[in-house]
Design an enzyme around this catalytic site. Structure first.
Site, PDB file in Angstrom:
ATOM      1  CD  GLU A  33      -3.259  -0.830   1.935  1.00  0.00           C
ATOM      2  OE1 GLU A  33      -3.142  -0.084   2.929  1.00  0.00           O
ATOM      3  OE2 GLU A  33      -4.323  -1.442   1.675  1.00  0.00           O
ATOM      4  CD  GLU A  81      -4.164  -5.460   3.518  1.00  0.00           C
ATOM      5  OE1 GLU A  81      -5.052  -4.619   3.848  1.00  0.00           O
ATOM      6  OE2 GLU A  81      -2.957  -5.283   3.726  1.00  0.00           O
TER       7      GLU A  81
END
Length: 467
Positions: A165, A366
């Site tokens: 991320e 995720e």
């Protein structure tokens, strides 16, 4: 597209769950581990720190056994740079040995480790020494750390992820509102570091490697042409900026032109772009929690964002860009109690966009439903809301596979409860309940939720049993 018959998940599909070191390991100062920037970051009032979290460092064998019981054939976890190199540069044998033990325990049960090399936790020593990612030296220190990981684990690990991320680290950095060029410079250094880490992986071992940003489809708030263009532009800033350089070796053209026009394009070298062109990711890993929605935002509203004081306005400002777009709540999308989007159709759209744009195999690293769970008096946890959430998103994955997307794994957040970055342990994602609250560690007992038994059937049936 509505199909009469959906294609099955491919044989060998990776079913598992995810975690990150600083959010689950605890043991923050044991066995030679150094401080990371997460260890010294201010804690959100009313939430836990990172000192104990889920105590996975001491209980990883118990946790992996529970994953095996769920029929996981994959576990995505991160290595803490500060366990391998406490000061960012000097090796720590105890830390190195710990991850050998974790990987070996996974293999004991036929679980494929998917290893994230960097999940937010930069060594604090490097932050203090030269400002962390703001300095080019961080590129070389990161690659040297990665080389140690490849040397130690490259024969045991088939899949590495570079930086988790990166876009969230950049877009949620408050300095972007006051010192934008510095933030884009840090981002550029991370892009180059990721590319060089991929090059080193291909040189040193047979493992596959790819980036792991948070990616989502972007919807225009209305059919107004300005909003449609704003959605295209925000897609470049939020998504493509973190994948185009890794896959194509270039910045998105319109975004590069905008940055140069504003005088905020980072300082670059030809060597940087040579590294980007030669990184050659083998796949793309991505995290998905709901699609985005934006409207056009004129440059004249920039001062309002820079001066925002309330946290709601401030966070909205970080996900907006004057002269491009402003993030808005999509009232047509469902939301969790924490305001996170519930949009399985958006996942299918995101999978399609990534596959059609980049043509690389995909793995979801995720996706999950973070809400408070209740431990009943009889020791059960009834989380039917999580089962419903995951069922709908897994079906969207199957629809995307039927569309032609090459998806090879689904690893929702999270395998077991851990400490959420902003909402502590109260915001739970796991299939396994950790018996603790924000400040009372209780007995840390591992308790199977209803979703544990449901996901067990999903994994064992290769996605055929979703009811």
């Amino acid at each position: 597209m509505d199909y009469r018959t959906l294609k099955p998940f491919p044989e060998g599909f990776l079913w598992g769950g995810s975690s990150s070191a600083y959010q689950c390991e605890g043991a923050w100062d044991e066995d030679g581990k150094g401080l990371s920037v997460k260890d010294v970051d201010p804690i959100v009032p009313g939430t836990s720190d990172w000192k104990v979290t889920s105590d996975h460092y001491h209980r990883f064998k118990e946790d992996i056994a529970l994953m095996a019981e769920m029929h996981f054939n994959e576990f995505r976890f991160s290595i803490a740079w500060t366990r391998i190199m406490p000061d960012g540069v000097t090796e720590n044998p105890k830390g190195i040995e710990h991850y050998h033990e974790v990987i070996d325990e996974c293999h004991k049960y036929g679980i494929e480790p998917v290893v994230t090399l960097y999940h937010f936790d930069l060594p604090q020593a490097l932050q203090e020494k030269y400002g962390g990612w703001a300095d080019r030296q961080c590129i070389e220190d990161f690659v040297n750390y990665c080389r140690v990981c490849y040397r130690e684990y490259g024969k045991k690990v088939k899949y590495f992820l570079t930086i988790n991320e990166q876009n969230m680290m950049v877009l949620f950095n408050p300095e972007r509102l006051t010192n934008e060029k510095k933030v884009w410079q840090e981002n550029h250094h991370m892009l180059v570091a990721g590319a060089k880490a991929m090059i080193a992986c291909h040189e040193m071992c047979d493992a596959k490697i790819g980036p792991a940003p948070n990616i989502t489809a972007i919807y225009p708030a209305t059919s107004r042409p300005e909003d449609v263009l704003a959605a295209m532009d925000w897609d470049q800033i939020r998504n493509r900026l973190f994948l185009d350089p890794a896959v194509f070796g270039t910045y998105p053209q319109a975004l590069e032109n905008l940055m140069k026009d504003k005088g905020i394009f980072p300082e670059t070298t030809e060597e940087d772009f040579e590294a980007l062109r030669n990184g050659h990711p083998d796949f793309i890993a991505f995290n998905y929690y709901g699609a985005g929605c934006v409207k056009y935002m004129p440059e004249s509203e920039a001062d309002d964002l820079a001066n925002a004081k309330e946290i709601k306005d401030f966070m909205s400002g970080l996900m907006s860009y004057p002269g491009v777009s402003a993030s808005v709540r999509n009232e047509l999308q469902e939301h969790t109690s924490y305001g996170m989007g519930i949009d399985p159709v958006g996942l299918r759209a995101t999978l399609r966009q990534l596959w059609e744009r980049y043509g690389l195999p995909l793995i979801i690293t995720e996706n999950g439903c973070g809400v408070p769970d209740t431990l009943e008096a009889d020791g059960t946890v009834h989380d039917g809301y999580r089962i419903d959430y995951l069922r709908r998103h897994i079906k969207a994955c199957q629809e995307a596979i039927t569309d032609g997307v090459q998806l090879f794994g689904y690893s929702p957040w999270s395998a077991f409860d851990l400490v959420s970055t902003h909402q502590g342990i109260t915001k739970r994602y796991g299939f396994i309940y950790i018996n603790r609250d924000e400040f009372d560690l209780k007995d840390m007992k591992r308790i199977r939720k209803d979703s544990f038994y449901w996901y067990k059937k999903v994994c064992a049936s290769n996605g055929r049993e979703l009811d």
